[in-house]
Design an enzyme around this catalytic site. Structure first.
Site, mmCIF file in Angstrom:
data_model
loop_
_atom_site.group_PDB
_atom_site.id
_atom_site.type_symbol
_atom_site.label_atom_id
_atom_site.label_comp_id
_atom_site.label_asym_id
_atom_site.label_seq_id
_atom_site.Cartn_x
_atom_site.Cartn_y
_atom_site.Cartn_z
ATOM 1 N N TYR A 95 -17.072 -7.344 23.492
ATOM 2 C CA TYR A 95 -17.905 -7.312 22.283
ATOM 3 C C TYR A 95 -17.189 -6.564 21.166
ATOM 4 O O TYR A 95 -17.143 -7.032 20.020
ATOM 5 C CB TYR A 95 -19.244 -6.645 22.602
ATOM 6 C CG TYR A 95 -20.133 -6.469 21.395
ATOM 7 C CD1 TYR A 95 -20.813 -7.543 20.846
ATOM 8 C CD2 TYR A 95 -20.280 -5.210 20.786
ATOM 9 C CE1 TYR A 95 -21.625 -7.386 19.726
ATOM 10 C CE2 TYR A 95 -21.087 -5.045 19.675
ATOM 11 C CZ TYR A 95 -21.758 -6.132 19.141
ATOM 12 O OH TYR A 95 -22.547 -5.975 18.033
ATOM 13 N N LYS A 99 -15.910 -7.962 17.366
ATOM 14 C CA LYS A 99 -16.332 -7.383 16.094
ATOM 15 C C LYS A 99 -15.154 -6.832 15.300
ATOM 16 O O LYS A 99 -15.151 -6.879 14.063
ATOM 17 C CB LYS A 99 -17.378 -6.290 16.349
ATOM 18 C CG LYS A 99 -18.715 -6.851 16.845
ATOM 19 C CD LYS A 99 -19.277 -7.873 15.869
ATOM 20 C CE LYS A 99 -20.619 -8.426 16.268
ATOM 21 N NZ LYS A 99 -21.154 -9.394 15.288
#
Length: 213
Positions: A95, A99
């Site tokens: 994750y 990002k």
């Protein structure tokens, strides 16, 4: 955010990378002609791309924000793509990488398309009470509900990035932080951007989405 370990997109990519990076990249590239033609007619600084990032790269992102499969390694028929990091801590590093990629792509898009009159920014919407934690444990959900802010506060950050007159062409590529301010991402990412990580990431993403254009 952090789906069950091993989750894949329909195309076979890590779900978080596909959702947060490849999909938005493809959508943005397809919109480029329309964005460019609109910028020729619209008020300066009003045509914008906003990449939704996170503070996750500051907490548990890989060095340099994004890692890649080596060029001499064949992955799924010889494709080069962002490396799927070992999903310890329930996919957290994956994750964070996705990002960080959004932040890097925002700066690279600003570099490539500034001449078209397009502004590209990225943002950290803040820690919010949303369904993003639906796949976490009950304890993590409890802590998130206690510590996080109302979801509408994230909209303040996004609205600022998309419409505030504060963000002029001179701030193209900037990073917006809660709850609507121009801030900075971490020094590791700044170094990666300066060293050309955005150009490499763009090339990898372009190769991935080419067959869907």
């Amino acid at each position: 955010m952090v789906p069950p370990a091993g989750s894949k997109s329909v195309q076979g990519y890590d779900l978080q990378t596909a959702t947060n990076v490849y999909g938005p990249f493809l959508f943005t590239v397809l919109l480029h002609p329309l964005l460019s033609s609109t910028a020729n007619k619209a008020e300066t600084g009003t045509v914008r791309i906003v990449w939704c990032a996170s503070h996750a790269p500051d907490l548990f992102g890989p060095p340099g924000g994004v890692t890649f499969v080596p060029n001499n390694v064949d992955v799924e028929g010889g494709e080069r793509r962002m490396e799927m990091i070992k999903e310890d801590w329930k996919g957290g590093p994956s994750y964070a990488q996705s990002k960080a990629a959004d932040i890097i792509l925002a700066t690279e898009t600003a570099k490539r398309w500034a001449g078209d009159g397009i502004i590209s920014t990225s943002l950290n919407p803040g820690n919010l009470r949303t369904e993003l934690v639906r796949d976490r444990s009950w304890f993590e959900k409890f802590v998130a509900g206690w510590l996080n802010h109302p979801a509408e506060m994230g909209a303040w950050t996004e609205l600022y990035a998309g419409w505030s007159p504060d963000i002029t062409p001179k701030l193209n590529g900037c990073y917006v932080i809660p709850w609507g301010r121009v801030g900075r991402y971490n020094e590791d990412l700044e170094k990666a951007v300066k060293e050309g990580k955005g150009e490499k990431l763009w090339k990898v993403c372009d190769e991935i989405v080419e067959k869907f254009m």
